[in-house]
Design a protein around this motif. Sequence first.
Motif, PDB file in Angstrom:
ATOM      1  N   MET A   1       0.851  -1.187   0.000  1.00  0.00           N
ATOM      2  CA  MET A   1       0.000   0.000   0.000  1.00  0.00           C
ATOM      3  C   MET A   1       0.881   1.229   0.000  1.00  0.00           C
ATOM      4  SD  MET A   1      -2.883   1.695   0.154  1.00  0.00           S
ATOM      5  CE  MET A   1      -3.631   0.189  -0.309  1.00  0.00           C
ATOM      6  N   GLN A   2       0.480   2.243  -0.711  1.00  0.00           N
ATOM      7  CA  GLN A   2       1.227   3.492  -0.766  1.00  0.00           C
ATOM      8  C   GLN A   2       1.183   4.162   0.598  1.00  0.00           C
ATOM      9  OE1 GLN A   2      -0.821   5.739  -3.684  1.00  0.00           O
ATOM     10  NE2 GLN A   2      -0.366   4.349  -5.361  1.00  0.00           N
ATOM     11  N   ALA A   3       2.298   4.794   0.952  1.00  0.00           N
ATOM     12  CA  ALA A   3       2.372   5.457   2.255  1.00  0.00           C
ATOM     13  C   ALA A   3       1.776   6.863   2.199  1.00  0.00           C
ATOM     14  CB  ALA A   3       3.820   5.517   2.737  1.00  0.00           C
ATOM     15  N   ASP A   4       1.428   7.351   1.003  1.00  0.00           N
ATOM     16  CA  ASP A   4       0.889   8.703   0.875  1.00  0.00           C
ATOM     17  C   ASP A   4      -0.632   8.700   0.985  1.00  0.00           C
ATOM     18  OD1 ASP A   4       0.246   7.457  -1.461  1.00  0.00           O
ATOM     19  OD2 ASP A   4       1.101   8.965  -2.792  1.00  0.00           O
ATOM     20  N   GLY A   5      -1.308   9.528   0.210  1.00  0.00           N
ATOM     21  CA  GLY A   5      -2.759   9.653   0.238  1.00  0.00           C
ATOM     22  C   GLY A   5      -3.487   8.396  -0.166  1.00  0.00           C
ATOM     23  N   GLY A   6      -2.783   7.398  -0.687  1.00  0.00           N
ATOM     24  CA  GLY A   6      -3.421   6.158  -1.087  1.00  0.00           C
ATOM     25  C   GLY A   6      -4.071   5.441   0.073  1.00  0.00           C
ATOM     26  N   ILE A   7      -3.576   5.655   1.275  1.00  0.00           N
ATOM     27  CA  ILE A   7      -4.169   4.999   2.440  1.00  0.00           C
ATOM     28  C   ILE A   7      -5.594   5.509   2.646  1.00  0.00           C
ATOM     29  CG2 ILE A   7      -4.084   4.788   4.954  1.00  0.00           C
ATOM     30  CD1 ILE A   7      -1.049   4.735   4.758  1.00  0.00           C
ATOM     31  N   GLY A   8      -5.779   6.823   2.567  1.00  0.00           N
ATOM     32  CA  GLY A   8      -7.117   7.393   2.752  1.00  0.00           C
ATOM     33  C   GLY A   8      -8.098   6.875   1.722  1.00  0.00           C
ATOM     34  N   ALA A   9      -7.657   6.845   0.456  1.00  0.00           N
ATOM     35  CA  ALA A   9      -8.541   6.359  -0.613  1.00  0.00           C
ATOM     36  C   ALA A   9      -8.853   4.880  -0.420  1.00  0.00           C
ATOM     37  CB  ALA A   9      -7.889   6.597  -1.978  1.00  0.00           C
ATOM     38  N   ALA A  10      -7.858   4.107  -0.027  1.00  0.00           N
ATOM     39  CA  ALA A  10      -8.078   2.677   0.202  1.00  0.00           C
ATOM     40  C   ALA A  10      -9.026   2.459   1.380  1.00  0.00           C
ATOM     41  CB  ALA A  10      -6.748   1.968   0.446  1.00  0.00           C
ATOM     42  N   LEU A  11      -8.872   3.262   2.429  1.00  0.00           N
ATOM     43  CA  LEU A  11      -9.781   3.156   3.575  1.00  0.00           C
ATOM     44  C   LEU A  11     -11.214   3.478   3.151  1.00  0.00           C
ATOM     45  CD1 LEU A  11      -7.633   4.825   6.365  1.00  0.00           C
ATOM     46  CD2 LEU A  11      -8.354   2.427   6.273  1.00  0.00           C
ATOM     47  N   GLU A  12     -11.383   4.529   2.354  1.00  0.00           N
ATOM     48  CA  GLU A  12     -12.719   4.873   1.868  1.00  0.00           C
ATOM     49  C   GLU A  12     -13.324   3.718   1.078  1.00  0.00           C
ATOM     50  OE1 GLU A  12     -12.535   9.706   1.248  1.00  0.00           O
ATOM     51  OE2 GLU A  12     -11.727   8.412  -0.342  1.00  0.00           O
ATOM     52  N   ALA A  13     -12.522   3.102   0.225  1.00  0.00           N
ATOM     53  CA  ALA A  13     -13.025   2.000  -0.599  1.00  0.00           C
ATOM     54  C   ALA A  13     -13.503   0.840   0.264  1.00  0.00           C
ATOM     55  CB  ALA A  13     -11.936   1.534  -1.568  1.00  0.00           C
ATOM     56  N   VAL A  14     -12.745   0.503   1.288  1.00  0.00           N
ATOM     57  CA  VAL A  14     -13.126  -0.608   2.166  1.00  0.00           C
ATOM     58  C   VAL A  14     -14.342  -0.219   3.010  1.00  0.00           C
ATOM     59  CG1 VAL A  14     -12.395  -2.037   4.120  1.00  0.00           C
ATOM     60  CG2 VAL A  14     -10.816  -1.618   2.234  1.00  0.00           C
ATOM     61  N   LEU A  15     -14.309   0.979   3.569  1.00  0.00           N
ATOM     62  CA  LEU A  15     -15.399   1.403   4.451  1.00  0.00           C
ATOM     63  C   LEU A  15     -16.729   1.567   3.720  1.00  0.00           C
ATOM     64  CD1 LEU A  15     -13.407   3.889   6.692  1.00  0.00           C
ATOM     65  CD2 LEU A  15     -14.401   1.693   7.405  1.00  0.00           C
ATOM     66  N   GLU A  37      -0.589   4.383  11.308  1.00  0.00           N
ATOM     67  CA  GLU A  37      -0.836   5.133  10.062  1.00  0.00           C
ATOM     68  C   GLU A  37      -2.321   5.085   9.704  1.00  0.00           C
ATOM     69  OE1 GLU A  37       1.673   4.441   6.628  1.00  0.00           O
ATOM     70  OE2 GLU A  37       3.332   3.867   7.947  1.00  0.00           O
ATOM     71  N   VAL A  38      -2.932   3.931   9.900  1.00  0.00           N
ATOM     72  CA  VAL A  38      -4.362   3.793   9.614  1.00  0.00           C
ATOM     73  C   VAL A  38      -5.175   4.662  10.566  1.00  0.00           C
ATOM     74  CG1 VAL A  38      -6.323   2.186   9.664  1.00  0.00           C
ATOM     75  CG2 VAL A  38      -4.190   1.531   8.539  1.00  0.00           C
ATOM     76  N   GLU A  39      -4.827   4.628  11.843  1.00  0.00           N
ATOM     77  CA  GLU A  39      -5.552   5.436  12.827  1.00  0.00           C
ATOM     78  C   GLU A  39      -5.433   6.921  12.500  1.00  0.00           C
ATOM     79  OE1 GLU A  39      -3.725   4.018  16.412  1.00  0.00           O
ATOM     80  OE2 GLU A  39      -5.101   2.312  16.566  1.00  0.00           O
ATOM     81  N   HIS A  40      -4.241   7.349  12.097  1.00  0.00           N
ATOM     82  CA  HIS A  40      -4.038   8.749  11.717  1.00  0.00           C
ATOM     83  C   HIS A  40      -4.876   9.095  10.482  1.00  0.00           C
ATOM     84  CE1 HIS A  40      -1.993  12.142   9.724  1.00  0.00           C
ATOM     85  NE2 HIS A  40      -1.874  12.587  10.972  1.00  0.00           N
ATOM     86  N   ALA A  41      -4.869   8.228   9.492  1.00  0.00           N
ATOM     87  CA  ALA A  41      -5.629   8.469   8.257  1.00  0.00           C
ATOM     88  C   ALA A  41      -7.129   8.498   8.543  1.00  0.00           C
ATOM     89  CB  ALA A  41      -5.295   7.406   7.216  1.00  0.00           C
ATOM     90  N   LEU A  42      -7.619   7.616   9.407  1.00  0.00           N
ATOM     91  CA  LEU A  42      -9.042   7.597   9.754  1.00  0.00           C
ATOM     92  C   LEU A  42      -9.452   8.904  10.426  1.00  0.00           C
ATOM     93  CD1 LEU A  42      -9.327   3.927  11.052  1.00  0.00           C
ATOM     94  CD2 LEU A  42     -10.551   4.872   9.070  1.00  0.00           C
ATOM     95  N   ALA A  43      -8.639   9.357  11.384  1.00  0.00           N
ATOM     96  CA  ALA A  43      -8.938  10.615  12.077  1.00  0.00           C
ATOM     97  C   ALA A  43      -8.919  11.786  11.094  1.00  0.00           C
ATOM     98  CB  ALA A  43      -7.939  10.837  13.209  1.00  0.00           C
ATOM     99  N   ALA A  44      -7.962  11.772  10.168  1.00  0.00           N
ATOM    100  CA  ALA A  44      -7.862  12.841   9.169  1.00  0.00           C
ATOM    101  C   ALA A  44      -9.083  12.835   8.245  1.00  0.00           C
ATOM    102  CB  ALA A  44      -6.575  12.686   8.358  1.00  0.00           C
ATOM    103  N   LEU A  45      -9.516  11.649   7.823  1.00  0.00           N
ATOM    104  CA  LEU A  45     -10.704  11.563   6.970  1.00  0.00           C
ATOM    105  C   LEU A  45     -11.940  12.067   7.712  1.00  0.00           C
ATOM    106  CD1 LEU A  45     -10.248   8.092   5.205  1.00  0.00           C
ATOM    107  CD2 LEU A  45     -10.246  10.349   4.109  1.00  0.00           C
ATOM    108  N   ALA A  46     -12.102  11.651   8.967  1.00  0.00           N
ATOM    109  CA  ALA A  46     -13.267  12.078   9.756  1.00  0.00           C
ATOM    110  C   ALA A  46     -13.275  13.601   9.896  1.00  0.00           C
ATOM    111  CB  ALA A  46     -13.249  11.407  11.132  1.00  0.00           C
ATOM    112  N   ALA A  47     -12.116  14.200  10.163  1.00  0.00           N
ATOM    113  CA  ALA A  47     -12.023  15.653  10.303  1.00  0.00           C
ATOM    114  C   ALA A  47     -12.303  16.345   8.963  1.00  0.00           C
ATOM    115  CB  ALA A  47     -10.641  16.042  10.825  1.00  0.00           C
ATOM    116  N   GLU A  48     -11.783  15.778   7.875  1.00  0.00           N
ATOM    117  CA  GLU A  48     -11.991  16.348   6.543  1.00  0.00           C
ATOM    118  C   GLU A  48     -13.479  16.362   6.180  1.00  0.00           C
ATOM    119  OE1 GLU A  48     -10.965  15.114   1.922  1.00  0.00           O
ATOM    120  OE2 GLU A  48      -9.597  14.458   3.517  1.00  0.00           O
TER     121      GLU A  48
END
Length: 184
Positions: A1-15, A37-48
């Motif tokens: 998995m990409q360490a950049d914004g790809g995590i957020g997009a991948a999380l959205e796809a799964v969720l 990293e996942v926890e950080h990305a989840l919090a960032a998505l929720a805030a966004e």
Amino acid sequence: MQADGGIGAALEAVLMVVDEPVSAAELAATLEVPQPEVEHALAALAAEYAAQGRGFELRAVAGGWRFYSRPEFADIVSKYVLEGQTARLTQAALETLAVIAYRQPVARSRVAAIRGVNVDSVVKTLVTRGLIEDAGNDPESGAILYQTTSYFLERLGIGSAEDLPRLSPHLPGLDELEAIDGAY
């Protein structure tokens, strides 16, 4: 998995496809990235999502994460869901309903094998609309079995599943259905 914004997009796809909250640990294992990293990305998505005023939000509940409609839209969503009960069924829903009606009680895996596609979301829709219901569990596999409801019979104007029109023995692929039936 990409360490950049790809995590957020991948999380959205799964969720988008989960029907119950999924833990950060499970998401991290699925994405093959460290849990922090996942926890950080989840919090960032929720805030966004909150900052953008979207119609949905990402919430941490019951030990996991899931998308929900924002509370201020509850009346609109409720109205849509209730009115959606009278909306026409898709081709996929009609095909799935026909398989369940003629093969009941039947497990979701058997319906998927007959149709050749995943039927999970279609089965949920049919349950939500009150057309099919849980008929217990298969004694061998433990899978949930589905059957049509009295509401389904009422909508068709028949008294029981035995009153369904008979399928023609000349339908193409009937031999294949019997072979699939024997596999379960």
